[in-house]
Design a protein around this motif. Structure first.
Motif, PDB file in Angstrom:
ATOM      1  N   ARG A 129       0.831  -1.209   0.000  1.00 16.46           N
ATOM      2  CA  ARG A 129       0.000   0.000   0.000  1.00 16.46           C
ATOM      3  C   ARG A 129       0.866   1.260   0.000  1.00 16.46           C
ATOM      4  NH1 ARG A 129      -3.033  -1.284   4.417  1.00 16.46           N
ATOM      5  NH2 ARG A 129      -1.650  -0.168   5.799  1.00 16.46           N
ATOM      6  N   GLY A 130       1.983   1.186   0.696  1.00 14.84           N
ATOM      7  CA  GLY A 130       2.884   2.338   0.788  1.00 14.84           C
ATOM      8  C   GLY A 130       3.399   2.821  -0.555  1.00 14.84           C
ATOM      9  N   VAL A 131       3.496   1.920  -1.532  1.00 12.46           N
ATOM     10  CA  VAL A 131       3.986   2.307  -2.860  1.00 12.46           C
ATOM     11  C   VAL A 131       3.010   3.293  -3.505  1.00 12.46           C
ATOM     12  CG1 VAL A 131       4.623   1.482  -5.158  1.00 12.46           C
ATOM     13  CG2 VAL A 131       5.248   0.136  -3.135  1.00 12.46           C
ATOM     14  N   SER A 132       1.718   3.023  -3.400  1.00 17.96           N
ATOM     15  CA  SER A 132       0.717   3.936  -3.976  1.00 17.96           C
ATOM     16  C   SER A 132       0.753   5.298  -3.289  1.00 17.96           C
ATOM     17  CB  SER A 132      -0.685   3.331  -3.860  1.00 17.96           C
ATOM     18  OG  SER A 132      -0.782   2.184  -4.667  1.00 17.96           O
ATOM     19  N   TYR A 133       0.860   5.280  -1.964  1.00 18.47           N
ATOM     20  CA  TYR A 133       0.917   6.547  -1.235  1.00 18.47           C
ATOM     21  C   TYR A 133       2.208   7.313  -1.550  1.00 18.47           C
ATOM     22  CZ  TYR A 133      -3.155   5.400   1.663  1.00 18.47           C
ATOM     23  OH  TYR A 133      -4.427   5.103   2.103  1.00 18.47           O
ATOM     24  N   ALA A 134       3.319   6.595  -1.704  1.00 19.49           N
ATOM     25  CA  ALA A 134       4.591   7.244  -2.034  1.00 19.49           C
ATOM     26  C   ALA A 134       4.522   7.890  -3.412  1.00 19.49           C
ATOM     27  CB  ALA A 134       5.741   6.238  -1.960  1.00 19.49           C
ATOM     28  N   ASP A 135       3.886   7.212  -4.346  1.00 13.85           N
ATOM     29  CA  ASP A 135       3.711   7.763  -5.686  1.00 13.85           C
ATOM     30  C   ASP A 135       2.881   9.049  -5.617  1.00 13.85           C
ATOM     31  OD1 ASP A 135       4.026   7.339  -8.639  1.00 13.85           O
ATOM     32  OD2 ASP A 135       1.837   7.302  -8.537  1.00 13.85           O
ATOM     33  N   LEU A 136       1.849   9.038  -4.800  1.00 21.41           N
ATOM     34  CA  LEU A 136       1.037  10.238  -4.599  1.00 21.41           C
ATOM     35  C   LEU A 136       1.887  11.363  -4.007  1.00 21.41           C
ATOM     36  CD1 LEU A 136      -2.542  10.478  -3.341  1.00 21.41           C
ATOM     37  CD2 LEU A 136      -0.817  11.752  -2.108  1.00 21.41           C
ATOM     38  N   GLN A 137       2.733  11.025  -3.044  1.00 20.43           N
ATOM     39  CA  GLN A 137       3.581  12.029  -2.401  1.00 20.43           C
ATOM     40  C   GLN A 137       4.562  12.657  -3.390  1.00 20.43           C
ATOM     41  OE1 GLN A 137       1.519  12.512   0.283  1.00 20.43           O
ATOM     42  NE2 GLN A 137       3.455  13.317   1.027  1.00 20.43           N
ATOM     43  N   GLU A 138       4.998  11.879  -4.389  1.00 18.58           N
ATOM     44  CA  GLU A 138       5.882  12.448  -5.405  1.00 18.58           C
ATOM     45  C   GLU A 138       5.154  13.562  -6.168  1.00 18.58           C
ATOM     46  OE1 GLU A 138       8.910  11.041  -8.905  1.00 18.58           O
ATOM     47  OE2 GLU A 138       7.044   9.910  -8.673  1.00 18.58           O
ATOM     48  N   SER A 139       3.910  13.305  -6.549  1.00 20.09           N
ATOM     49  CA  SER A 139       3.133  14.324  -7.262  1.00 20.09           C
ATOM     50  C   SER A 139       2.900  15.550  -6.386  1.00 20.09           C
ATOM     51  CB  SER A 139       1.783  13.744  -7.713  1.00 20.09           C
ATOM     52  OG  SER A 139       1.976  12.768  -8.702  1.00 20.09           O
ATOM     53  N   VAL A 140       2.583  15.326  -5.115  1.00 19.28           N
ATOM     54  CA  VAL A 140       2.349  16.441  -4.191  1.00 19.28           C
ATOM     55  C   VAL A 140       3.635  17.232  -3.976  1.00 19.28           C
ATOM     56  CG1 VAL A 140       1.747  17.041  -1.809  1.00 19.28           C
ATOM     57  CG2 VAL A 140       0.356  15.385  -3.075  1.00 19.28           C
ATOM     58  N   GLY A 141       4.747  16.531  -3.808  1.00 21.36           N
ATOM     59  CA  GLY A 141       6.030  17.213  -3.622  1.00 21.36           C
ATOM     60  C   GLY A 141       6.397  18.072  -4.813  1.00 21.36           C
ATOM     61  N   ASN A 142       6.193  17.545  -6.008  1.00 17.11           N
ATOM     62  CA  ASN A 142       6.475  18.328  -7.219  1.00 17.11           C
ATOM     63  C   ASN A 142       5.564  19.544  -7.313  1.00 17.11           C
ATOM     64  OD1 ASN A 142       8.591  16.729  -8.199  1.00 17.11           O
ATOM     65  ND2 ASN A 142       7.169  15.327  -9.199  1.00 17.11           N
ATOM     66  N   LEU A 143       4.307  19.370  -6.975  1.00 18.38           N
ATOM     67  CA  LEU A 143       3.354  20.477  -6.973  1.00 18.38           C
ATOM     68  C   LEU A 143       3.807  21.580  -6.012  1.00 18.38           C
ATOM     69  CD1 LEU A 143       0.479  21.749  -7.517  1.00 18.38           C
ATOM     70  CD2 LEU A 143      -0.247  20.454  -5.493  1.00 18.38           C
ATOM     71  N   LEU A 144       4.151  21.193  -4.799  1.00 18.69           N
ATOM     72  CA  LEU A 144       4.538  22.175  -3.789  1.00 18.69           C
ATOM     73  C   LEU A 144       5.849  22.864  -4.148  1.00 18.69           C
ATOM     74  CD1 LEU A 144       3.442  20.111  -0.674  1.00 18.69           C
ATOM     75  CD2 LEU A 144       2.343  22.184  -1.578  1.00 18.69           C
ATOM     76  N   ASP A 145       6.745  22.145  -4.828  1.00 16.82           N
ATOM     77  CA  ASP A 145       7.968  22.759  -5.317  1.00 16.82           C
ATOM     78  C   ASP A 145       7.631  23.847  -6.344  1.00 16.82           C
ATOM     79  OD1 ASP A 145      11.012  22.772  -5.746  1.00 16.82           O
ATOM     80  OD2 ASP A 145      10.250  22.388  -7.775  1.00 16.82           O
ATOM     81  N   GLN A 146       6.717  23.527  -7.269  1.00 17.38           N
ATOM     82  CA  GLN A 146       6.291  24.527  -8.261  1.00 17.38           C
ATOM     83  C   GLN A 146       5.683  25.746  -7.587  1.00 17.38           C
ATOM     84  OE1 GLN A 146       3.721  22.073 -10.838  1.00 17.38           O
ATOM     85  NE2 GLN A 146       4.892  22.891 -12.548  1.00 17.38           N
ATOM     86  N   ALA A 147       4.989  25.519  -6.476  1.00 17.36           N
ATOM     87  CA  ALA A 147       4.338  26.622  -5.758  1.00 17.36           C
ATOM     88  C   ALA A 147       5.328  27.415  -4.907  1.00 17.36           C
ATOM     89  CB  ALA A 147       3.209  26.075  -4.881  1.00 17.36           C
ATOM     90  N   GLY A 148       6.577  26.917  -4.804  1.00 18.22           N
ATOM     91  CA  GLY A 148       7.589  27.623  -4.031  1.00 18.22           C
ATOM     92  C   GLY A 148       7.591  27.294  -2.551  1.00 18.22           C
TER      93      GLY A 148
END
Length: 194
Positions: A129-148
């Protein structure tokens, strides 16, 4: 036809994205995400099977597909088309929203996906299950990086790495872990916290 509509929306989303038309792509992504999410949240064989059968007969016109049991066909469609499309449209939606500065909207989509995982993956072993959540966290991390928001981005990537601690030994897991680790280190570097 709901399946036809979502496939067309997804195709237009991908086309507009490739043509570097983020606003148009985001409009299609919003609709495609909504429809894939609805299909995944309460999949109904009776609603989907006529479309799946029509698609199958179009893709394999010379084959006798009538012998394929409805339940098997539905499960195969969910595995081969529904799950990958949901993930792909999710990632694209988050990325496009981030590019357009729609951070709150993107975080709402990520929240929907997290809730979906909470409901549907509860029976899956934690290390899988952690793999799916980690994949989600990658998208969130990239989003937040774009937002500064470097601190929140780092936290998302670091959480993703932690979720993979006991994950299966698989090349895709290794690649995800490497990306998350690199991105977390990159955020630390940007914050001058080597």
């Amino acid at each position: 036809d709901p399946l036809c509509r979502v496939e067309v929306e997804t195709t237009w989303m991908r086309l507009a994205d490739r043509l570097e038309e983020p606003r148009e792509a985001a409009a299609y992504a919003t609709s495609a995400w909504s429809h894939w999410f609805a299909l995944a949240s309460s999949p109904s064989a009776s609603d989907a099977l006529p479309s799946i059968r029509a698609l199958l007969s179009t893709l394999a016109p010379d084959e006798d597909t009538t012998s394929i049991d409805d339940s098997r066909l539905f499960v195969e469609w969910m595995s081969d088309r529904l799950s990958p499309s949901l993930q792909s449209v999710f990632r694209t939606t988050i990325r496009l929203y981030g590019r357009l500065g729609l951070t709150e909207e993107a975080l709402a989509v990520a929240g929907d996906m997290r809730s979906f995982f909470d409901r549907n993956l509860a029976h899956v072993p934690a290390n899988i299950r952690g793999v799916s959540y980690a994949d989600l966290q990658e998208s969130v991390g990239n989003l937040l990086d774009q937002a500064g928001d470097l601190e929140a981005s780092y936290d998302a990537f670091a959480e993703g790495v932690a979720l993979l601690e006991d994950a299966p030994d698989h090349p895709e897991v290794h690649q995800l872990r490497a990306r998350l680790s690199f991105n977390a280190a990159n955020e630390l570097s940007k914050m001058e916290r080597y």
